[in-house]
Enzyme design. Sequence first.
Site, mmCIF file in Angstrom:
data_model
loop_
_atom_site.group_PDB
_atom_site.id
_atom_site.type_symbol
_atom_site.label_atom_id
_atom_site.label_comp_id
_atom_site.label_asym_id
_atom_site.label_seq_id
_atom_site.Cartn_x
_atom_site.Cartn_y
_atom_site.Cartn_z
ATOM 1 N N ILE A 195 8.225 6.648 17.006
ATOM 2 C CA ILE A 195 7.904 7.394 15.778
ATOM 3 C C ILE A 195 6.660 8.270 15.954
ATOM 4 O O ILE A 195 6.657 9.436 15.564
ATOM 5 C CB ILE A 195 7.689 6.433 14.571
ATOM 6 C CG1 ILE A 195 8.836 5.424 14.463
ATOM 7 C CG2 ILE A 195 7.516 7.220 13.277
ATOM 8 C CD1 ILE A 195 10.139 5.927 13.941
ATOM 9 N N CYS B 8 -4.105 13.152 12.938
ATOM 10 C CA CYS B 8 -4.793 11.899 12.677
ATOM 11 C C CYS B 8 -4.779 11.105 13.959
ATOM 12 O O CYS B 8 -4.223 11.552 14.964
ATOM 13 C CB CYS B 8 -4.134 11.126 11.547
ATOM 14 S SG CYS B 8 -2.595 10.350 12.034
ATOM 15 N N ASP C 16 4.741 0.336 12.091
ATOM 16 C CA ASP C 16 3.506 -0.241 11.546
ATOM 17 C C ASP C 16 3.315 -1.707 11.933
ATOM 18 O O ASP C 16 2.299 -2.303 11.564
ATOM 19 C CB ASP C 16 3.491 -0.107 10.014
ATOM 20 C CG ASP C 16 3.190 1.323 9.571
ATOM 21 O OD1 ASP C 16 2.878 2.157 10.421
ATOM 22 O OD2 ASP C 16 3.269 1.582 8.350
ATOM 23 N N ARG D 76 -8.651 -0.015 4.546
ATOM 24 C CA ARG D 76 -7.699 0.930 3.958
ATOM 25 C C ARG D 76 -6.400 0.222 3.606
ATOM 26 O O ARG D 76 -5.699 0.645 2.691
ATOM 27 C CB ARG D 76 -7.396 2.065 4.943
ATOM 28 C CG ARG D 76 -8.557 3.019 5.147
ATOM 29 C CD ARG D 76 -8.127 4.185 5.999
ATOM 30 N NE ARG D 76 -6.798 4.621 5.584
ATOM 31 C CZ ARG D 76 -5.874 5.090 6.392
ATOM 32 N NH1 ARG D 76 -6.104 5.220 7.678
ATOM 33 N NH2 ARG D 76 -4.710 5.463 5.927
ATOM 34 N N LYS E 282 0.847 -1.204 0.000
ATOM 35 C CA LYS E 282 0.000 0.000 0.000
ATOM 36 C C LYS E 282 0.880 1.250 0.000
ATOM 37 O O LYS E 282 0.687 2.157 -0.817
ATOM 38 C CB LYS E 282 -0.891 0.006 1.254
ATOM 39 C CG LYS E 282 -1.592 1.333 1.492
ATOM 40 C CD LYS E 282 -2.440 1.311 2.748
ATOM 41 C CE LYS E 282 -1.717 1.634 4.011
ATOM 42 N NZ LYS E 282 -1.453 3.073 4.247
ATOM 43 N N ASN E 283 1.840 1.302 0.928
ATOM 44 C CA ASN E 283 2.596 2.548 1.074
ATOM 45 C C ASN E 283 3.505 2.818 -0.124
ATOM 46 O O ASN E 283 3.796 3.977 -0.424
ATOM 47 C CB ASN E 283 3.406 2.533 2.374
ATOM 48 C CG ASN E 283 2.502 2.723 3.588
ATOM 49 O OD1 ASN E 283 1.316 3.037 3.452
ATOM 50 N ND2 ASN E 283 3.054 2.513 4.775
ATOM 51 N N ARG F 96 1.363 14.559 13.392
ATOM 52 C CA ARG F 96 1.876 14.308 12.033
ATOM 53 C C ARG F 96 1.939 15.559 11.150
ATOM 54 O O ARG F 96 1.195 15.685 10.177
ATOM 55 C CB ARG F 96 1.059 13.216 11.345
ATOM 56 C CG ARG F 96 1.167 11.902 12.056
ATOM 57 C CD ARG F 96 0.429 10.800 11.348
ATOM 58 N NE ARG F 96 1.195 10.218 10.258
ATOM 59 C CZ ARG F 96 0.786 9.145 9.572
ATOM 60 N NH1 ARG F 96 -0.347 8.590 9.853
ATOM 61 N NH2 ARG F 96 1.528 8.652 8.608
ATOM 62 N N PRO F 97 2.860 16.466 11.466
ATOM 63 C CA PRO F 97 3.012 17.656 10.637
ATOM 64 C C PRO F 97 3.618 17.324 9.268
ATOM 65 O O PRO F 97 4.081 16.202 9.044
ATOM 66 C CB PRO F 97 3.974 18.525 11.447
ATOM 67 C CG PRO F 97 4.710 17.584 12.320
ATOM 68 C CD PRO F 97 3.805 16.411 12.574
ATOM 69 N N VAL F 98 3.601 18.315 8.338
ATOM 70 C CA VAL F 98 4.237 18.123 7.018
ATOM 71 C C VAL F 98 5.336 19.160 6.784
ATOM 72 O O VAL F 98 5.723 19.417 5.657
ATOM 73 C CB VAL F 98 3.210 18.154 5.853
ATOM 74 C CG1 VAL F 98 2.318 16.925 5.890
ATOM 75 C CG2 VAL F 98 2.400 19.431 5.854
ATOM 76 N N ASP F 99 5.844 19.739 7.888
ATOM 77 C CA ASP F 99 6.850 20.796 7.764
ATOM 78 C C ASP F 99 8.096 20.343 6.996
ATOM 79 O O ASP F 99 8.696 21.123 6.247
ATOM 80 C CB ASP F 99 7.244 21.317 9.164
ATOM 81 C CG ASP F 99 7.725 20.204 10.083
ATOM 82 O OD1 ASP F 99 7.096 19.121 10.088
ATOM 83 O OD2 ASP F 99 8.730 20.400 10.785
ATOM 84 N N LEU F 100 8.478 19.081 7.135
ATOM 85 C CA LEU F 100 9.703 18.620 6.460
ATOM 86 C C LEU F 100 9.506 18.534 4.947
ATOM 87 O O LEU F 100 10.424 18.792 4.174
ATOM 88 C CB LEU F 100 10.142 17.259 7.004
ATOM 89 C CG LEU F 100 10.411 17.207 8.510
ATOM 90 C CD1 LEU F 100 10.709 15.785 8.954
ATOM 91 C CD2 LEU F 100 11.572 18.135 8.873
ATOM 92 N N ARG G 192 -3.822 10.998 4.443
ATOM 93 C CA ARG G 192 -2.694 11.917 4.549
ATOM 94 C C ARG G 192 -1.728 11.809 3.381
ATOM 95 O O ARG G 192 -1.077 12.788 3.013
ATOM 96 C CB ARG G 192 -1.921 11.633 5.842
ATOM 97 C CG ARG G 192 -2.698 11.834 7.096
ATOM 98 C CD ARG G 192 -1.787 11.565 8.261
ATOM 99 N NE ARG G 192 -0.499 12.193 8.042
ATOM 100 C CZ ARG G 192 -0.225 13.451 8.307
ATOM 101 N NH1 ARG G 192 -1.130 14.228 8.822
ATOM 102 N NH2 ARG G 192 0.968 13.945 8.052
#
Length: 422
Positions: free
Chosen positions: A330, A118, A308, A400, A22-23, A123-127, A94
Amino acid sequence: MDSIVIQGGARLDGRIPIAGAKNACLTLMPATLLTDEPLTLTNAPRLSDIRTMAELLGSLGAEVSTLQHGQVLAMSSHDIRSFKAEYDIVRKMRASILVLGPLLARHGEAVVSLPGGCAIGARPVDLHLKGLEALGAELDLRDGYVHARAPRGLTGAEVSFPLVSVGATENVLMAATLARGTTVLKNAAREPEIVDLANCLVRMGARIEGAGTDTITVEGVDSLHGATHPVVIDRIELGTYMLAPAVTGGTVELPGGRRDLVASFADRLEAAGIEIAETPGGLRVSRRNGAVRAVDVTTAPFPGFPTDLQAQMMALMCTAEGTSRLEETIFENRFMHAPELMRMGAEIDVHGGVATVKGVERLRGAPVMATDLRASVSLILAALAAEGETVVRRVYHLDRGYERVEEKLSAVGATIERVPET
Ligand code: UD1
């Protein structure tokens, strides 16, 4: 909404085929935005997250056809008409943020909703954003969206990530393929899904070296072309089904299974007393006799123990001999399965990022609630081992990320069925 009903106690024997990851698929699909020629993915998993990504790409003007019962995705982005990923799709998944880098690199423009928090943490997206800024993107955050522009194209640069992020590595790697000059990604994620993405991009004409190490070098090219690429197998699905005979007893063959994809997890499983053999076609996992031993686990970026698989490992530790310590490094809120497992009789104490699990002789079936994708499958594993009936509610989380879980498990002897929730 469906529930999964399980009668525990059956020993599992047989074969469980492993699907494409999936990922990996969720990052390979946006790569279609990098070229106007067709990109075809084979070995795609049939999951609701994949349908959500197809819907998102479709909303931008890409064509996505599913062939061979969903296992082949034929995509074309020759007619992209919109550069906006709407909140309504992004809030569902996401990984939608992964269209940002490709849109920006090829079209010089992208507007993507910020994903927000979530169930498992902030879970930021700053990077992702800092990495793209380093390549020259102009970013503006307003109305819950990131508005990104690169009117004169992106320029290669050195991007040093302060912490390892799979998604940020993927986004910046895709963008860098069409940037002018050389990009060096430092402290890059080393997950097999990154290697798979890089292999696909190279098939499309990208110039990438070092994928799978912490330093990836990309020489930008003017354009990418079409390709056909097989999605790598799902190491998390593999690990999950390696745990199935471990919790119940029995022997399961996992065709397509590769130990190198789950090495640190496999080491812990063997330390717990589970037998793992490499076979010509995959892996064979057995628990023949005797108790499972408690082992400690600390999650870490690849090649460490995957976050995971932490919830699923906890399900095994619930009935192990002794006390195990599971440390999550994590995500900050990834023990929501613990109270549900306790409803089945598990003895778990959670303090911050550490769960201490005292093995009990047996778990007992109970009604439980799935809270996120991996938590839901840990409840299924626990239920396979428990005495009596377990009803897992809110299984849309499961759909999912796990293809036909009830079919795969009943084929090896589990008593498991899906019923419509009342
Ligand atoms: C991916 C996987 C997910 C897996 C995770 C870690 C997909 C679709 N999802 O998620 O299943 O659990 O890797 O292996 O591939 N972070 C920041 N800023 C950022 C990005 C991340 O602070 O901009 C933090 C996160 O909050 C987290 C850590 O970095 O604490 C790692 O997250 P990351 O590797 O980015 O996870 P995802 O790519 O979102």
